[in-house]
Design an enzyme around this catalytic site. Structure first.
Site, PDB file in Angstrom:
ATOM      1  N   PRO A  87       0.846  -1.198   0.000  1.00 18.45           N
ATOM      2  CA  PRO A  87       0.000   0.000   0.000  1.00 18.45           C
ATOM      3  C   PRO A  87       0.885   1.253   0.000  1.00 18.45           C
ATOM      4  CG  PRO A  87      -0.084  -1.086   2.142  1.00 18.45           C
ATOM      5  CD  PRO A  87       0.726  -1.972   1.238  1.00 18.45           C
ATOM      6  N   SER A  89       2.160   5.283   0.562  1.00 12.70           N
ATOM      7  CA  SER A  89       2.160   6.354   1.564  1.00 12.70           C
ATOM      8  C   SER A  89       1.767   5.897   2.957  1.00 12.70           C
ATOM      9  CB  SER A  89       1.195   7.473   1.169  1.00 12.70           C
ATOM     10  OG  SER A  89       1.524   7.958  -0.078  1.00 12.70           O
ATOM     11  N   GLY A  91       4.391   4.215   5.021  1.00 13.88           N
ATOM     12  CA  GLY A  91       5.604   3.882   5.751  1.00 13.88           C
ATOM     13  C   GLY A  91       6.204   2.531   5.443  1.00 13.88           C
ATOM     14  N   GLY A  93       7.675   1.805   2.562  1.00 11.61           N
ATOM     15  CA  GLY A  93       8.742   1.945   1.560  1.00 11.61           C
ATOM     16  C   GLY A  93       8.308   1.644   0.143  1.00 11.61           C
ATOM     17  N   ALA A  96      10.502   3.442  -2.560  1.00  7.66           N
ATOM     18  CA  ALA A  96      11.845   2.866  -2.649  1.00  7.66           C
ATOM     19  C   ALA A  96      11.790   1.487  -3.306  1.00  7.66           C
ATOM     20  CB  ALA A  96      12.464   2.762  -1.261  1.00  7.66           C
ATOM     21  N   SER A  97      10.734   0.744  -3.003  1.00  6.92           N
ATOM     22  CA  SER A  97      10.585  -0.587  -3.572  1.00  6.92           C
ATOM     23  C   SER A  97      10.417  -0.516  -5.095  1.00  6.92           C
ATOM     24  CB  SER A  97       9.380  -1.258  -2.915  1.00  6.92           C
ATOM     25  OG  SER A  97       9.181  -2.529  -3.420  1.00  6.92           O
ATOM     26  N   ASP A 138      15.151   3.402   3.612  1.00  4.09           N
ATOM     27  CA  ASP A 138      14.298   2.595   2.727  1.00  4.09           C
ATOM     28  C   ASP A 138      15.097   1.940   1.607  1.00  4.09           C
ATOM     29  OD1 ASP A 138      12.479   3.845   4.330  1.00  4.09           O
ATOM     30  OD2 ASP A 138      11.040   4.239   2.735  1.00  4.09           O
TER      31      ASP A 138
HETATM   32  O1  PMV Z   1       7.069   6.598   7.252  1.00  2.00           O
HETATM   33  P1  PMV Z   1       8.337   6.775   6.536  1.00  2.00           P
HETATM   34  O2  PMV Z   1       8.783   5.550   5.800  1.00  2.00           O
HETATM   35  O3  PMV Z   1       8.365   8.008   5.684  1.00  2.00           O
HETATM   36  O4  PMV Z   1       9.474   6.864   7.642  1.00  2.00           O
HETATM   37  C1  PMV Z   1       9.804   8.038   8.265  1.00  2.00           C
HETATM   38  C2  PMV Z   1      10.775   7.777   9.352  1.00  2.00           C
HETATM   39  C3  PMV Z   1      11.315   9.045  10.004  1.00  2.00           C
HETATM   40  O5  PMV Z   1      12.222   8.617  11.003  1.00  2.00           O
HETATM   41  C4  PMV Z   1      10.211   9.831  10.632  1.00  2.00           C
HETATM   42  C5  PMV Z   1      12.035   9.912   8.986  1.00  2.00           C
HETATM   43  C6  PMV Z   1      13.325   9.372   8.449  1.00  2.00           C
HETATM   44  O6  PMV Z   1      13.777   9.907   7.399  1.00  2.00           O
HETATM   45  O7  PMV Z   1      13.946   8.499   9.041  1.00  2.00           O
END
Ligand code: PMV
Length: 287
Positions: A87, A89, A91, A93, A96-97, A138
């Protein structure tokens, strides 16, 4: 060619301030296929979009793939198709994937034989150029497909930690859409007066987790989640899922920037418990 996703297991947000974070690759993946074609055409299956290169350049959804193609300076046209189980946005990745899978597929199709190290570097560059700013978390976790300890944008492998975590089932609960972007959530944290004390507590938890057994890791996840809630990046929905998972004897915490998105759950869930969690989330994956 496939590429996995990732979760941050401990230390998100604190890592932005030079503390430690631990990340883990997960078994949800993006698939990129390339075949010969008269024109360069890109298909994003999940979004039901298929465009020629020039049109794709004008569409934001294609920017990671476009940037990867441009960076590799490949000349002959091809048909490139992207599909993903991840899914977006939340967290895990997903961008990046897509980047890593695209670079791997291009490397294979054009016989570039890019080593992992080069794929990681190029993927990070793509993310940075598209987003303006990006940590290595990521792209490196996904390129190496190994758990990483990250500190000050440097990494080391933590295979023992991954092995310990993998003694148990790891679930990813996609709880809700994120209301805020990562950058906005980082800003929320930057405005917290007591952030330094909280980061220090998170750092202690993260370090302890590295040499703990799986039962202690579960407890530490719950503690890390509490601190993320204190930082102001959790939500009612995320807290509810963490509470329920705790009741079922599991470790659980939000993963990534927060503000919605996903909760990771470590431990066994029986059918009834799974159903109860599924009732309050968008989807539950075994990762
Ligand atoms: O939710 P994501 O994958 O965008 O992770 C963010 C993680 C943070 O620590 C908040 C930011 C970072 O660049 O590490």
């Amino acid at each position: 060619m496939k590429a996995k996703g990732k979760v941050i297991f401990f230390g998100e947000h604190a890592v932005v301030y030079g503390y430690t974070a631990l990340s883990l690759p997960i078994n949800l993946s993006t698939n990129v296929n390339i075949k010969k074609n008269d024109n360069l055409v890109i298909e994003l299956k999940n979004l039901n979009k298929k465009l020629g290169f020039e049109e794709a350049k004008k569409d934001k959804d294609f920017r990671y793939v476009i940037k990867a193609i441009e960076l590799l300076k490949v000349k002959e046209p091809f048909f490139l198709s992207v599909s993903s189980e991840l899914p977006v946005s939340c967290g895990l990745g997903s961008s990046a994937s897509v980047v890593v899978a695209t670079i791997r597929a291009l490397s294979k199709f054009f016989n570039l034989n890019l080593p992992k190290k080069e794929i990681a570097k190029l993927s990070h560059r793509v993310e940075r150029e598209v987003q303006g700013k990006a940590s290595i978390t990521d792209t490196y976790t996904i390129s190496y497909e190994r758990a990483l300890k990250i500190r000050n944008n440097e990494f080391s492998f933590i295979d023992e930690f991954e092995k310990t975590v993998r003694e148990e089932k790891l679930y990813i609960a996609y709880v809700e859409e994120r209301e805020m972007k990562t950058a906005d959530l980082i800003k929320v944290v930057s405005e917290k007066e007591e952030k330094e004390e909280i980061f220090k507590e998170i750092e202690e938890i993260t370090r302890e987790a590295l040499s703990s057994d799986v039962e202690r890791i579960k407890e530490l996840m719950l503690e890390n989640h509490k601190l993320l809630d204190k930082l102001g990046v959790s939500t009612k929905g995320l807290n509810r899922v963490v509470r329920l998972a705790k009741k079922f004897g599991c470790g659980a915490k939000l993963t990534g920037a927060g503000g919605g998105g996903c909760v990771i759950i470590l431990g066994d869930l029986n059918e009834e418990e799974k159903e109860l969690i599924e009732k309050i989330v968008k989807s539950l994956y075994l990762a």
